[in-house]
Enzyme design. Structure first.
Site, mmCIF file in Angstrom:
data_model
loop_
_atom_site.group_PDB
_atom_site.id
_atom_site.type_symbol
_atom_site.label_atom_id
_atom_site.label_comp_id
_atom_site.label_asym_id
_atom_site.label_seq_id
_atom_site.Cartn_x
_atom_site.Cartn_y
_atom_site.Cartn_z
ATOM 1 C CB ALA A 10 2.376 3.136 -3.407
ATOM 2 N N GLY A 12 6.663 0.769 -0.404
ATOM 3 C CA GLY A 12 7.194 -0.481 0.117
ATOM 4 C C GLY A 12 7.037 -1.618 -0.880
ATOM 5 C CE1 TYR A 50 -1.928 2.840 -0.204
ATOM 6 C CE2 TYR A 50 -1.916 0.518 0.402
ATOM 7 C CZ TYR A 50 -2.155 1.834 0.720
ATOM 8 O OH TYR A 50 -2.628 2.162 1.973
ATOM 9 C CE LYS A 198 10.270 14.346 -1.528
ATOM 10 N NZ LYS A 198 9.164 13.584 -2.172
#
Length: 346
Positions: A10, A12, A50, A198
């Site tokens: 997704a 890339g 994706y 994160k």
């Protein structure tokens, strides 16, 4: 500008779309390891797996195969790696024969490499690069960004991070346009730590929301998580100010609260009592926080950095503690000052 983007997931694909749409008219090639997937993209004109429904620009070239990869690497003016962090080591080795010393090399992955070898356990992407391609001009493209929104051309701000000015300039030239705004930062360590930690904290926030602990609890968890992230980053040589920016606070807030976040989704489902293998099967995409949480905690332990929220996430992922018990253990910790080396209970 001739740009090679490696990896047809997704993110890339979204980055390839952004480069191919740039008004400068870049020559962009998206290379995929899977020849069948590459053929499918060409035939369908989109990445149906994706990024369904988002058309690929006609100018975007789709390639596959080792020979094509080496040819594209040798000719590229910018190489962008869209592979997961777990695949970065192998891909860097694959690039080595053809990559020119003056060609900027940038990765999109976020995380600590979850390798079993003790010497490599918990290494950031730039640390892997220094061992495999030490002479390369490298950096990272990071920041708060969901692939679907970038692919749709929705407003997004990213960080072009590198110690090399040439790399930062190449990223600006390749991507800064229209709805995609880039900011430069020479603190690559800080940007990478923010991007890695994160994801782990987003799992924790998903658990918090899944248990319906409330918005007060979510705000406290994100804030104290940011303190954990900053402590680890500073211990690794980063600047504290980096963590108040896009690749720290910005990326954390997006991943911890956004409904498109896979790591947040993992936390929500864990709070419902689902098993981790079942969750990962349902997702069908990589959730980097699952794969690097243990490495984050191990690296922190090596540096003497206390990360109670991240440690609780590891216990949950390993099945050593239930979600409700993890929250209770965090809340029962002794009080402490907000500023300083001690952590306050979230």
């Amino acid at each position: 500008m001739r740009i090679l983007i490696i990896g047809g997931g997704a993110w890339g694909t979204a980055v390839a779309l952004a480069a191919a749409r740039h008004p400068a008219g870049h020559a962009v090639c998206l290379w995929l390891r899977d020849a069948a997937q590459a053929a499918q993209l060409r035939a369908q004109g989109c990445n149906a797996r994706y990024l369904p429904g988002i058309a690929l620009p006609p100018a975007l070239r789709i390639a596959s195969g080792e020979q094509a990869l080496q040819t594209e690497i040798a000719q590229a003016q910018l190489v962008v790696l869209g592979t997961p962090v777990a695949a970065l080591q192998a891909m860097l080795g694959q690039l080595a024969p053809a990559l020119r010393p003056d060609t900027p090399l940038v990765w999109l992955c976020k995380g600590f490499a979850p390798t079993p070898q003790q010497a490599w356990h918990g290494q950031l992407p730039h640390e892997l690069q220094q061992r495999i391609l030490p002479q390369a001009l490298c950096g990272a493209l990071s920041g708060p960004s969901f692939a679907q929104e970038v692919a749709r051309g929705q407003p997004t701000a990213l960080v072009a991070a590198s110690a090399h000015q040439a790399v930062r300039q190449a990223l600006m030239q390749a991507f800064h346009a229209h709805a995609l705004r880039l900011y430069s930062n020479d603190d690559l360590v800080g940007v990478e730590v923010g991007g890695a930690v994160k994801n782990v904290l987003a799992i924790a926030t998903g658990i918090c929301d899944g248990l319906e602990l409330g918005l007060n609890a979510r705000a406290a968890l994100i804030t104290r998580g940011l303190a954990e992230m900053t402590r680890l980053g500073v211990a690794m040589g980063a600047r504290a100010a980096t963590f108040t920016g896009l690749s720290g606070m910005g990326d954390l807030v997006l991943t911890a609260t956004g409904n498109l976040s896979r790591n947040r989704k993992v936390g929500l489902l864990l709070a419902q009592g689902q098993r981790l293998p079942d969750i990962l099967t349902t997702l069908g995409h990589v959730a980097e926080g699952v794969h690097c949480a243990q490495a984050v905690v191990a690296r922190a332990a090596q540096l003497g950095v206390h990360m109670p929220i991240s440690e609780a996430v590891v216990r949950l992922l390993e099945g050593r503690q239930q979600a409700a018990h993890a929250v209770q253990s965090l809340l029962q910790r002794d009080p402490a000052a907000e500023a300083g080396h001690e952590d306050a209970a979230p």
